[in-house]
Design a protein around this motif. Structure first.
Motif, short mmCIF file in Angstrom:
data_model
loop_
_atom_site.label_atom_id
_atom_site.label_comp_id
_atom_site.label_asym_id
_atom_site.label_seq_id
_atom_site.Cartn_x
_atom_site.Cartn_y
_atom_site.Cartn_z
N VAL A 257 -37.97 88.91 91.29
CA VAL A 257 -37.75 90.23 91.91
C VAL A 257 -37.09 90.10 93.27
CG1 VAL A 257 -39.65 91.38 90.71
CG2 VAL A 257 -40.06 90.35 92.95
N ALA A 258 -37.31 88.96 93.93
CA ALA A 258 -36.72 88.80 95.26
C ALA A 258 -35.20 88.78 95.15
CB ALA A 258 -37.24 87.51 95.90
N GLY A 259 -34.69 88.01 94.18
CA GLY A 259 -33.24 87.91 94.04
C GLY A 259 -32.62 89.16 93.45
N ILE A 272 -27.92 97.23 109.08
CA ILE A 272 -28.34 98.24 110.07
C ILE A 272 -28.65 97.59 111.41
CG2 ILE A 272 -30.17 99.91 110.66
CD1 ILE A 272 -30.43 100.50 107.65
N LEU A 273 -29.37 96.48 111.37
CA LEU A 273 -29.84 95.86 112.61
C LEU A 273 -28.87 94.80 113.15
CD1 LEU A 273 -33.61 95.18 111.76
CD2 LEU A 273 -32.60 97.24 112.77
N ASP A 274 -27.83 94.48 112.38
CA ASP A 274 -26.96 93.36 112.71
C ASP A 274 -27.81 92.09 112.88
OD1 ASP A 274 -24.66 92.00 113.14
OD2 ASP A 274 -24.38 92.63 115.21
N SER A 275 -28.67 91.85 111.90
CA SER A 275 -29.63 90.74 111.96
C SER A 275 -29.13 89.55 111.16
CB SER A 275 -30.97 91.21 111.40
OG SER A 275 -31.83 90.09 111.21
N LYS A 276 -29.57 88.38 111.57
CA LYS A 276 -29.19 87.16 110.87
C LYS A 276 -30.26 86.73 109.87
CE LYS A 276 -25.48 86.59 113.40
NZ LYS A 276 -24.43 87.54 113.03
N GLY A 277 -31.40 87.40 109.84
CA GLY A 277 -32.40 87.06 108.84
C GLY A 277 -33.75 86.68 109.43
N PRO A 278 -34.73 86.52 108.54
CA PRO A 278 -36.10 86.23 108.98
C PRO A 278 -36.32 84.76 109.32
CG PRO A 278 -36.02 86.36 106.60
CD PRO A 278 -34.62 86.65 107.08
N ASN A 279 -37.39 84.49 110.04
CA ASN A 279 -37.77 83.12 110.37
C ASN A 279 -38.65 82.49 109.32
OD1 ASN A 279 -37.43 84.58 112.99
ND2 ASN A 279 -37.43 82.42 113.60
N ARG A 280 -39.54 83.33 108.76
CA ARG A 280 -40.49 82.77 107.82
C ARG A 280 -41.01 83.84 106.90
NH1 ARG A 280 -46.12 81.61 111.00
NH2 ARG A 280 -46.43 83.71 111.78
N ALA A 281 -41.62 83.39 105.82
CA ALA A 281 -42.14 84.33 104.83
C ALA A 281 -43.50 83.88 104.33
CB ALA A 281 -41.18 84.42 103.65
N LEU A 282 -44.29 84.84 103.93
CA LEU A 282 -45.59 84.56 103.33
C LEU A 282 -45.67 85.44 102.09
CD1 LEU A 282 -47.97 82.77 104.01
CD2 LEU A 282 -49.05 84.73 105.09
N SER A 283 -45.84 84.81 100.93
CA SER A 283 -45.67 85.55 99.68
C SER A 283 -46.87 85.36 98.76
CB SER A 283 -44.41 85.01 98.99
OG SER A 283 -43.83 85.97 98.18
N ASP B 54 -19.69 89.25 103.36
CA ASP B 54 -18.96 88.06 102.94
C ASP B 54 -19.96 86.96 102.55
OD1 ASP B 54 -20.00 87.14 105.31
OD2 ASP B 54 -18.09 86.95 106.35
N PRO B 55 -19.50 85.77 102.16
CA PRO B 55 -20.45 84.74 101.74
C PRO B 55 -21.50 84.37 102.79
CG PRO B 55 -18.28 84.21 100.91
CD PRO B 55 -18.10 85.40 101.81
N SER B 56 -21.16 84.39 104.07
CA SER B 56 -22.18 84.09 105.09
C SER B 56 -23.27 85.15 105.08
CB SER B 56 -21.55 84.03 106.48
OG SER B 56 -20.62 82.98 106.53
N PHE B 57 -22.84 86.40 104.99
CA PHE B 57 -23.80 87.50 104.90
C PHE B 57 -24.63 87.37 103.62
CE2 PHE B 57 -25.47 91.63 104.08
CZ PHE B 57 -25.55 92.30 105.29
N GLY B 58 -23.95 87.02 102.53
CA GLY B 58 -24.62 86.88 101.24
C GLY B 58 -25.66 85.77 101.24
N LEU B 59 -25.36 84.71 101.97
CA LEU B 59 -26.33 83.61 102.06
C LEU B 59 -27.56 84.04 102.84
CD1 LEU B 59 -27.36 80.73 101.79
CD2 LEU B 59 -25.87 80.06 103.68
N ARG B 60 -27.35 84.80 103.90
CA ARG B 60 -28.50 85.24 104.71
C ARG B 60 -29.39 86.21 103.94
NH1 ARG B 60 -28.09 83.56 109.84
NH2 ARG B 60 -26.07 82.81 110.56
N ALA B 61 -28.77 87.11 103.18
CA ALA B 61 -29.56 88.06 102.39
C ALA B 61 -30.21 87.36 101.19
CB ALA B 61 -28.67 89.21 101.91
N GLY B 62 -29.41 86.57 100.47
CA GLY B 62 -29.93 85.87 99.30
C GLY B 62 -30.94 84.79 99.70
N ALA B 64 -32.89 84.80 102.31
CA ALA B 64 -34.15 85.45 102.70
C ALA B 64 -34.95 85.79 101.45
CB ALA B 64 -33.85 86.71 103.51
N ALA B 65 -34.26 86.22 100.40
CA ALA B 65 -34.94 86.55 99.15
C ALA B 65 -35.53 85.28 98.51
CB ALA B 65 -33.97 87.23 98.19
N LEU B 66 -34.76 84.21 98.47
CA LEU B 66 -35.25 82.97 97.86
C LEU B 66 -36.48 82.44 98.58
CD1 LEU B 66 -32.05 80.88 96.97
CD2 LEU B 66 -33.31 82.54 95.58
N LEU B 67 -36.54 82.74 99.87
CA LEU B 67 -37.68 82.30 100.68
C LEU B 67 -38.99 82.84 100.10
CD1 LEU B 67 -38.16 80.78 103.31
CD2 LEU B 67 -37.84 82.93 104.53
#
Lengths: 373, 93
Positions: A257-259, A272-283, B54-62, B64-67
């Motif tokens: 479901v994550a993917g 929206i936030l112009d964010s680079k992503g999370p640091n960590r996850a707990l699932s 783009d692929p950099s954005f896609g890696l960050r989103a994907g 994060a999901a794989l995490l």
């Protein structure tokens, strides 16, 4: 972000009334309890023969068909070829888009065609990297379905291939380009919700289809389905139509479901936030109902931590997907900040602003004498 | 105490007035996010505009999901150090 994210600044901007941007939606913000129409102004583009784009589809399943049908609504785009590993889908492609279509089970035959400018890669996740890189190397523009990667290390290879080829490559979290997402980004940057505190995402499903039990055609057999090619680099497995047509249910081919679902939320959130992503996850989670041989959970809950950056405060994100939600289908995507909250969809944004209580009420005053109160 | 709080003038009139719900809605004939996403793609091919996802954005989103999955498959997850993601070695493009 340099914009001042204070409530006062947001109100001031809102009070300015109409602001029109070229090609961007109107902002006609105001005080609460109102409904405001967004607007998308498309530039009228004149097409010459040189602007025509020949498109090919690789992976003509559910999403591949929705992608292609939508892509063909853009002026000057023509579908010339379709690839799939099940012959019934190639027949369906001709039914949908005409008998002139070139169809094949071998995607390399599409990439070697000089008349193909762009490809949609809508295969199972475990094929995204290989086909995307091969297409970029062949000089094709690539629209690759989400998630771009099935394994983390694939990302750098795709990035490298794109930079080397200089070909256009876009990933398919389509909601990110919507009016609703665009408006939410503007509102956030204007300080409408103050500092980010919490992202609350959930997706409830209550159907076999929603739980990825896609229908399996009666004529699926080793002649009509190229199962070995489908496996690709995945572990060897005997012919199995369930694995082929319901690939999302297996870790070897999909990303759970994550993917499939979290990734849309991440694309919107990061945009929206112009964010680079999370640091960590707990699932956590489990398989509660769909015991059909799948090796992925049907209930997943994940918490993510985001650190402070130039564009957002430190915050937490909560993701919840339930494929056996007895409450029925539903979903939400809400950004909650220090000064307000936004429910964000593709076609709407709802901004909720409340008054922060700063004066104690009788609830706590009760502990003191009448005189002290 | 009530008087002391009142004297602090904590409740701004503008704060009270700025509450409520505002809904921004796409018009009934909006072509939709999916159309807009493809329009962005084809415009970029035609040399108009750039790709955000783009692929950099896609890696960050994907990524994060794989995490979530790497964490989920780890049975001792609650007692382990969470898997670190944005340690820019892995994600840097």
């Amino acid at each position: 972000m340099k914009k001042n994210k204070s409530r006062r600044s947001f109100i001031k901007k809102a009070a300015l009334g109409t602001a029109a941007f070229g090609g961007a939606p109107y902002i006609i913000a105001s005080k609460g309890n109102k409904e405001i129409l967004l607007k998308r102004e498309y530039l009228l583009q004149e097409h010459t023969a040189n602007d025509n784009i020949n498109l090919a589809l690789i992976g003509s399943g559910i999403q591949g068909i929705y992608d292609t049908s939508t892509a063909l609504k853009v002026a000057g785009v023509k579908l010339v070829a379709v690839c799939d590993l099940y012959s019934g889908r190639l027949a369906r492609a001709k039914e949908l888009w005409g008998n002139d279509l070139f169809t094949t089970r071998d995607y390399r035959e599409i990439l070697s065609r000089k008349d193909v400018d762009a490809v949609i890669v809508a295969t199972p996740d475990h094929w995204h990297k290989k086909i995307t890189i091969d297409a970029l190397n062949a000089g094709k523009a690539v629209y690759c379905e989400k998630p771009m990667i099935q394994k983390f290390e694939e990302g750098a290879q795709i990035i490298e291939a794109q930079k080397r080829s200089k070909a256009i490559c876009q990933i398919g979290s389509q909601g990110m380009s919507s009016l609703g997402n665009e408006k939410a980004k503007q509102l956030y940057e204007d300080g409408a919700i103050g500092d980010m505190v919490l992202l609350d995402m959930y997706n409830d499903r209550y159907s076999s289809e929603g739980a990825w039990q896609y229908p399996i055609p009666a004529d699926a057999n080793p002649q009509t389905v190229d199962f070995d090619t489908f496996l690709g680099n995945a572990p060897k497995h005997a012919f199995d139509t369930t694995r082929f047509f319901r690939w999302r249910n297996y870790k070897d081919y999909g990303t759970g479901v994550a993917g499939d679902l979290f990734v849309h939320a991440f694309s919107t959130l990061h945009y929206i936030l112009d964010s680079k992503g999370p640091n960590r996850a707990l699932s956590t989670g489990g398989l509660r109902y769909w015991n059909d041989g799948r090796d992925v959970p049907d209930v997943t809950l994940t918490f993510y931590d985001y650190s402070k950056t130039d564009t957002h405060a430190a915050f937490n994100a909560s993701f919840r997907v339930n494929f056996i939600a007895g409450s029925g289908d539903g979903g939400g995507f809400r950004l909650i900040g220090t000064e307000g909250a936004m429910e964000v969809g593709q076609n709407s944004v709802t901004l909720i602003r409340s008054k922060l209580g700063k004066i104690p009420s009788n609830y706590s005053m009760i502990a003191y004498t009448e005189a002290e109160q | 105490m009530a008087k002391a709080y009142a004297a602090m003038d904590l409740e701004m009139r503008s704060d009270v007035l700025a509450t409520g719900e505002t809904v921004w809605k796409a018009p009934y004939d909006y072509k939709g996010g999916h159309y807009d996403h493809f329009l962005t793609f084809f415009n970029a091919i035609r040399g108009q505009g750039t790709i955000v996802q783009d692929p950099s954005f896609g890696l960050r989103a994907g990524g994060a999901a794989l995490l979530a999955n790497s964490n989920l498959s780890n049975e001792k997850r609650a007692h382990q150090h969470p898997f670190c993601f944005i340690n820019n070695n892995l994600i840097k493009s």
